[in-house]
Write a protein that holds these residues in place. Structure first.
Motif, PDB file in Angstrom:
ATOM      1  N   PHE A  84       0.827  -1.211   0.000  1.00  0.00           N
ATOM      2  CA  PHE A  84       0.000   0.000   0.000  1.00  0.00           C
ATOM      3  C   PHE A  84       0.864   1.265   0.000  1.00  0.00           C
ATOM      4  O   PHE A  84       0.366   2.357   0.271  1.00  0.00           O
ATOM      5  CB  PHE A  84      -0.892   0.036   1.241  1.00  0.00           C
ATOM      6  N   GLY A  85       2.155   1.122  -0.263  1.00  0.00           N
ATOM      7  CA  GLY A  85       3.046   2.265  -0.190  1.00  0.00           C
ATOM      8  C   GLY A  85       3.328   2.616   1.262  1.00  0.00           C
ATOM      9  O   GLY A  85       3.036   1.836   2.182  1.00  0.00           O
ATOM     10  N   PHE A  92       0.472   7.101   1.411  1.00  0.00           N
ATOM     11  CA  PHE A  92       0.011   5.756   1.780  1.00  0.00           C
ATOM     12  C   PHE A  92      -1.440   5.572   1.332  1.00  0.00           C
ATOM     13  O   PHE A  92      -2.281   6.460   1.511  1.00  0.00           O
ATOM     14  CB  PHE A  92       0.124   5.563   3.298  1.00  0.00           C
TER      15      PHE A  92
HETATM   16  C1  HEM Z   1      -5.126  -4.282  -2.590  1.00  0.00           C
HETATM   17  C2  HEM Z   1      -5.603  -3.130  -2.969  1.00  0.00           C
HETATM   18  C3  HEM Z   1      -4.813  -1.856  -3.103  1.00  0.00           C
HETATM   19  C4  HEM Z   1      -3.480  -1.666  -3.275  1.00  0.00           C
HETATM   20  C5  HEM Z   1      -2.396  -2.743  -3.402  1.00  0.00           C
HETATM   21  C6  HEM Z   1      -3.245  -0.233  -3.331  1.00  0.00           C
HETATM   22  C7  HEM Z   1      -1.999   0.338  -3.477  1.00  0.00           C
HETATM   23  C8  HEM Z   1      -1.745   1.692  -3.431  1.00  0.00           C
HETATM   24  C9  HEM Z   1      -0.432   2.299  -3.514  1.00  0.00           C
HETATM   25  C10 HEM Z   1       0.888   1.541  -3.681  1.00  0.00           C
HETATM   26  C11 HEM Z   1      -0.586   3.648  -3.423  1.00  0.00           C
HETATM   27  C12 HEM Z   1       0.513   4.709  -3.480  1.00  0.00           C
HETATM   28  C13 HEM Z   1       1.208   4.791  -2.150  1.00  0.00           C
HETATM   29  C14 HEM Z   1       2.423   5.645  -2.125  1.00  0.00           C
HETATM   30  O1  HEM Z   1       2.740   6.366  -3.097  1.00  0.00           O
HETATM   31  O2  HEM Z   1       3.117   5.623  -1.075  1.00  0.00           O
HETATM   32  C15 HEM Z   1      -2.011   3.900  -3.306  1.00  0.00           C
HETATM   33  C16 HEM Z   1      -2.568   5.160  -3.209  1.00  0.00           C
HETATM   34  C17 HEM Z   1      -3.926   5.369  -3.232  1.00  0.00           C
HETATM   35  N1  HEM Z   1      -4.928   4.423  -3.170  1.00  0.00           N
HETATM   36 FE1  HEM Z   1      -4.684   2.420  -3.086  1.00  0.00          FE
HETATM   37  N2  HEM Z   1      -4.441   0.408  -3.208  1.00  0.00           N
HETATM   38  C18 HEM Z   1      -5.429  -0.537  -3.064  1.00  0.00           C
HETATM   39  C19 HEM Z   1      -6.795  -0.298  -2.887  1.00  0.00           C
HETATM   40  C20 HEM Z   1      -7.366   0.930  -2.902  1.00  0.00           C
HETATM   41  C21 HEM Z   1      -8.777   1.187  -2.727  1.00  0.00           C
HETATM   42  C22 HEM Z   1      -9.845   0.128  -2.479  1.00  0.00           C
HETATM   43  C23 HEM Z   1      -8.939   2.532  -2.846  1.00  0.00           C
HETATM   44  C24 HEM Z   1     -10.173   3.401  -2.730  1.00  0.00           C
HETATM   45  C25 HEM Z   1     -11.272   3.336  -2.947  1.00  0.00           C
HETATM   46  C26 HEM Z   1      -7.637   3.127  -3.051  1.00  0.00           C
HETATM   47  C27 HEM Z   1      -7.402   4.461  -3.211  1.00  0.00           C
HETATM   48  C28 HEM Z   1      -6.143   5.049  -3.237  1.00  0.00           C
HETATM   49  C29 HEM Z   1      -5.922   6.485  -3.310  1.00  0.00           C
HETATM   50  C30 HEM Z   1      -6.998   7.558  -3.377  1.00  0.00           C
HETATM   51  C31 HEM Z   1      -4.531   6.682  -3.308  1.00  0.00           C
HETATM   52  C32 HEM Z   1      -3.789   8.033  -3.376  1.00  0.00           C
HETATM   53  C33 HEM Z   1      -3.402   8.446  -1.983  1.00  0.00           C
HETATM   54  C34 HEM Z   1      -2.573   9.709  -1.950  1.00  0.00           C
HETATM   55  O3  HEM Z   1      -1.929  10.077  -2.948  1.00  0.00           O
HETATM   56  O4  HEM Z   1      -2.588  10.366  -0.900  1.00  0.00           O
HETATM   57  N3  HEM Z   1      -6.713   2.129  -3.070  1.00  0.00           N
HETATM   58  N4  HEM Z   1      -2.697   2.701  -3.296  1.00  0.00           N
END
Ligand code: HEM
Length: 424
Positions: A359-360, A365
């Motif tokens: 998830f970062g 994060f």
């Molecule tokens: C297994 C499922 C998921 C994985 C592996 C995942 C992975 C990630 C990763 C690697 C990042 C970037 C983190 C970083 O740069 O440090 C991220 C950002 C994000 N994720 Fe997920 N994600 C998942 C599920 C979801 C779900 C279900 C949602 C929303 C409905 C979501 C919404 C977001 C959003 C909005 C960001 C941007 C956050 C920011 O820039 O502040 N993600 N995710």
């Protein structure tokens, strides 16, 4: 080109070509070598822009936790020439390419929807959706075949997110179609606007924007308890969110929320099929669902990479990183780092501790991590209760992408029961 030791030169390793990913899956052997021999390694790209591959857990964590020195703004991720988000036409302002302090202001308007407590309120609904989908798959309880992605992983994650957003049920298939086209814009199967990935992103994004623009109008006059209503009325810097940023917010949620958990769920079941002892363990000890969900995110790491850009010249592991250089953070590599994980190439559903970076980490994060965890736990618990047998019916088909580890289809042969007690 070979080194004196007979192994290919580091520069010839392919860690970014989407065809490599479609054909062979994640390049774990290449990452292992990079972690050991060159944890910060420069790769040239054919279009003239190159990147530093960052492969160790410690370096990815350290870079992610210094958002003032390594910014998100200029470059979201590394794509091949003509790939999505490569050119200016595909640039939209959203959380992932914002930096402090603006990033925090935009993030705060949505965080209350993703706290553990808020997400826990979705549990009953998520369980209900999972049960309905599995009931439909179960048939008369005889051995059947189905595509796990189409029948369970995709509709489950999509429905839960669509409900949170306030998208009417009849429109859910539209969301599914659009997110496939954006996330799979390098994959010929999802290309409607011709072979140029950027054209496909621009076209699909236009449809998402038109759709949400209308929905926002409706929610402004008749608000409901959903995220579109909340964001439509939210203020940043004392003003409503500007229209393009608002629509981009929805686009990010739809793509990030659908294309990730779906792949974790499919990849997770695949891992359990390939490790029958772990599946047996999960059936015998359903209380392991929480650690199993974490291990699945580590093992599958659905997001392959995001980028940071160095603000000033800096030296990392003896390499001179120049201001403006892109650093590509390879999360699946961090998640197999032998310095951090005991037996990293073993899939263990009871792994503890499990400090994976799926998830970062730091400023960006994953906002949806708690939702993803809930969805995975619900799926795993139901599968542990109801799966009598499962095996692959045909090879898994992977998406052509070096950004998201997509599973397009996963045909399974299976038998499902109503539950060990015969109850619902
Ligand atoms: C297994 C499922 C998921 C994985 C592996 C995942 C992975 C990630 C990763 C690697 C990042 C970037 C983190 C970083 O740069 O440090 C991220 C950002 C994000 N994720 Fe997920 N994600 C998942 C599920 C979801 C779900 C279900 C949602 C929303 C409905 C979501 C919404 C977001 C959003 C909005 C960001 C941007 C956050 C920011 O820039 O502040 N993600 N995710």
């Amino acid at each position: 080109m070979l080194t004196a030791m007979g192994s290919p030169a580091l520069d010839s390793l392919d860690v970014i070509g989407p065809d490599t990913y479609a054909a062979n899956g994640y390049p774990h052997a290449a990452w292992r070598r990079l972690r050991r021999e060159a944890p910060i390694h420069w790769f040239d790209l054919p279009d003239g822009v190159g990147f530093w591959a960052v492969t160790r857990h410690a370096d990815i964590s350290a870079i992610s936790k210094q958002p003032a020195r390594f910014v998100n703004g200029p470059r979201l991720a590394i794509f091949e020439a003509g790939g999505p988000v490569h050119g200016e036409r595909t640039f939209v302002r959203q959380l992932l390419n914002m930096d402090p302090p603006e990033h925090g202001r935009y993030r705060r308007v949505a965080t209350s929807w993703f706290t553990p407590r808020a997400i826990e309120r979705r549990r009953a609904g998520a369980e209900q959706i999972a049960r309905e989908l599995l009931d439909a798959m179960q048939g008369d309880g005889s051995e059947l075949e189905a595509d796990f992605v189409a029948e369970l992983a995709a509709p489950l994650t999509l429905s839960i997110l669509a409900e949170m957003l306030g998208v009417p049920r009849g429109d859910w298939p539209l969301l599914f179609h659009w997110t496939n086209r954006i996330a799979g814009s390098s994959d010929p199967e999802f290309q409607q606007a011709g072979p140029d990935a950027e054209d496909n992103v621009v076209q699909a994004r236009g449809e998402v924007f038109r759709y949400f623009a209308e929905l926002v109008e409706r929610k402004r006059t008749t608000p409901a308890d959903d995220m579109v209503s909340v964001l439509a009325h939210a203020q940043v810097n004392g003003r409503p969110i500007p229209p393009l940023e608002l629509l981009s917010y929805f686009l990010l949620l739809v793509v990030a929320g659908n294309e990730t958990t779906r792949n974790a769920a499919s990849g997770g079941l695949l891992a359990l099929i390939e490790h029958p002892d772990e599946l047996a363990k999960l059936r015998a000890q359903p209380e392991l669902v929480d650690s199993a969900a974490e291990e699945i995110v580590r093992w599958t790491t659905p997001v392959i990479q995001f980028c940071r850009t160095a603000v000033k010249d800096v030296e990392l592991h003896g390499r001179r990183v120049r201001a403006g250089d892109a650093l590509c953070l390879f999360y699946p590599s961090a998640n197999r780092d032998e310095e951090v994980f005991d037996a990293p190439d073993e899939f263990r559903i009871d792994r503890d501790p499990n400090p994976h970076l799926g998830f970062g980490i730091g400023e960006h994060f994953c906002l949806g991590a708690n939702l993803a965890r809930l969805e995975l736990r619900v799926i795993l618990r139901e599968l542990a209760r109801r799966l009598v047998s499962v095996e692959l019916a045909a090879p898994v088909e992977r998406m052509r992408s070096s950004f998201l580890g997509g599973v397009k289809r996963m045909p399974i042969r299976y038998r499902l029961q109503s539950g060990p007690s015969g109850g619902p």
